[in-house]
Design an enzyme around this catalytic site. Structure first.
Site, PDB file in Angstrom:
ATOM      1  N   CYS A   1       0.847  -1.240  -0.168  1.00 61.82           N
ATOM      2  CA  CYS A   1       0.261  -0.307  -0.225  1.00 61.82           C
ATOM      3  C   CYS A   1       0.636   1.555   0.071  1.00 61.82           C
ATOM      4  CB  CYS A   1      -1.120   0.116   1.268  1.00 61.82           C
ATOM      5  SG  CYS A   1      -2.565   1.051   0.949  1.00 61.82           S
TER       6      CYS A   1
ATOM      7  N   GLU B   1      -2.953  -9.154   3.516  1.00 63.73           N
ATOM      8  CA  GLU B   1      -3.308  -9.310   4.920  1.00 63.73           C
ATOM      9  C   GLU B   1      -5.015  -9.398   4.876  1.00 63.73           C
ATOM     10  OE1 GLU B   1      -1.700  -6.447   3.877  1.00 63.73           O
ATOM     11  OE2 GLU B   1      -2.812  -4.788   5.337  1.00 63.73           O
TER      12      GLU B   1
ATOM     13  N   HIS C   1      -4.054  -4.952  -0.317  1.00 60.74           N
ATOM     14  CA  HIS C   1      -3.536  -5.667   1.251  1.00 60.74           C
ATOM     15  C   HIS C   1      -4.192  -6.985   1.309  1.00 60.74           C
ATOM     16  CE1 HIS C   1      -3.521  -1.663   3.121  1.00 60.74           C
ATOM     17  NE2 HIS C   1      -4.043  -1.406   2.479  1.00 60.74           N
TER      18      HIS C   1
END
Lengths: 257, 213
Positions: B82, B193, B191
């Site tokens: 990011c 995650e 992202h």
């Protein structure tokens, strides 16, 4: 093909249990939030929102534990709203594993709080939740106002103007709930959703009133929402998230399947 | 036991990325750290970030971590995420123009206002949600179907000077670079995650990667 419209199941959590109120009264127990979040993740939820409705301050820690547990095994965006009043509340939720926080009445009491929160933590994690009710009469031009205290207290603030102001203050997203429709299963207030979505450049999540899968699709196609949020139709297993997505896809809406 | 350092420079919540790395490989030693020694001695480095680029670069420059990042980005498997991807570019348009780390020559540019989708609706900024990622072959895409959807939230995107540095694109509505790769370095705008199965797979691939493209 490009960005998918999102389906966001919402869990109203009271003292660590998922409940769903109809117009914020008559609360039904719907189960363990961690277990339900796991199921939504498996079914393909795009995000999960937790709304903490625990009344007593002492029991607020329960939502932190719920978020911690969910965040350690569910890897999609998590939003927590309810009782977010000071910057420390936000930090606590982000540290627990939330990605975004929903700010509602604290923004109405002191709009600068949204500005401070966005500056401190970034707009990407600040969702401003707006509870709106129609105040115009039949035949008049539609007008909606912000209500607080679960829809009981009018503020005199115009909902569309408020959404624009919150965007200017750094909100990254608007979670819009029609208090007329919440819990009624009669569909979103599409005119309200569209008015707000077209007034702001940030994403809008439509909420309040979903009773069937067409309501979800209508929120996107007619309400122009970027995401749709629903609670009871998923909790009580009337529909799975996957069924909802397939239905939206059949209606020509781009979804993540 | 191999180790991965997640660089902590005060920009955002690193618990998600640490938890996801641990979930992707339970044997790896995940350390959230601002300590140059720990970062230098780790086998792999993750450089995350959310927020505004001015605060990001200020934090990196004041802490001295900017130099540490330039150093480790030359030597070991390195993953920017990011804002951590945008900071690797030469500069960013955000905050009236900010000089960045210049590890990937290029610029972070803002999405234009009032862009329209295919149905004539105005596209919202930030670009938020699950978008399809078109891959350019790279070991980090292993076992991830091309055009898989990843979770994005950003208003600026990377425009690399050399298109050969692009490792993936997404459409909003035009194609933009959403992953960069060169030698031992990889960076993503989305992202991983927060991108469920495919995101965890990418992190697992990174934890298994030897840094050769």
């Amino acid at each position: 093909m490009s960005l998918a419209k999102r389906i966001i199941p919402c869990l109203d959590v009271d003292n660590g249990r998922v409940v769903k109120g109809v117009k914020f009264v008559d609360i039904r127990d719907a189960g363990d939030p961690v277990e339900i979040a796991r199921r939504y993740d498996r079914e393909g939820a795009d995000e999960i929102t937790f709304l903490d409705i625990t009344a007593t301050h002492d029991n607020r820690d329960t939502i932190v534990h719920v978020v911690e547990q969910v965040a350690s095994e569910v890897f999609i965006p998590l939003t927590v709203g309810g009782g977010i009043r000071v910057l420390e509340d936000i930090r606590r939720m982000l540290n627990a594993g939330a990605d975004k926080v929903g700010i509602n009445s604290a923004a109405v009491f002191r709009p600068e709080f949204v500005k401070e929160a966005a500056e401190k933590f970034g707009s990407q994690c600040i969702v401003v939740a707006i509870d709106a009710k129609k105040v115009s009469q039949e035949g008049e031009e539609s007008r909606w106002e912000i209500f607080t205290h679960g829809g009981r207290k009018p503020t005199g603030i115009n909902a569309v103007e408020w959404a624009v102001r919150m965007k200017d203050y750094g909100a990254g997203e608007i979670l819009l709930t029609s208090m007329d429709r919440d819990g009624t299963k009669s569909g979103f207030d599409l005119a309200l959703t569209r008015a707000i979505s077209e007034a702001v450049s940030i994403p809008v999540i439509a909420s309040g009133g979903v009773g069937n899968l067409d309501h979800l699709a209508d929120g996107i196609t007619q309400g122009k929402a970027d995401a749709v949020l629903a609670a009871s139709i998923f909790h009580f297993a009337e529909y799975t998230i996957e069924q909802a997505k397939k239905h939206m896809q059949a209606r020509g809406i781009e979804v993540r399947l | 036991m191999s180790s991965v350092a997640v660089i902590d420079y005060g920009m955002g919540n690193l618990h998600s990325i640490a938890k996801a790395l641990q979930h992707a490989d339970s044997r790896v030693n995940v350390q959230i750290t601002a300590d140059a020694m720990v970062i230098r001695s780790a086998d792999r480095v993750v450089f995350p970030g959310v927020g505004a680029i001015r605060d990001c670069m200020q934090a990196l420059n004041e802490s001295g971590l900017a130099d540490v990042i330039r150093e480790v980005a030359q030597s070991k498997p390195f993953l920017g995420i990011c804002l951590g991807m945008q900071a690797l570019l030469t500069d960013s348009e955000e905050n009236d123009g900010i000089a960045c780390l210049n590890i990937f020559p290029g610029h972070a540019r803002r999405f234009a206002d009032q862009m329209l989708d295919g149905d004539g609706n105005v596209l919202k900024i930030p670009h938020m949600g699950w978008n399809q990622v078109k891959q350019t072959p790279h070991p980090l895409w292993q076992d991830i179907p091309d055009h898989s959807r990843f979770y994005f939230v950003h208003s600026y995107y990377a425009a690399p000077d050399d298109q050969r540095d692009s490792a993936a694109t997404a459409d909003y509505p035009q194609a933009f670079t959403c992953a960069l790769a060169k030698d031992n370095k990889f960076a993503v705008q989305f992202h991983p995650e927060k991108s469920q199965t495919v995101g965890l797979q990418l992190l697992q691939n990174f934890l298994a990667w030897d840094g050769n493209a």
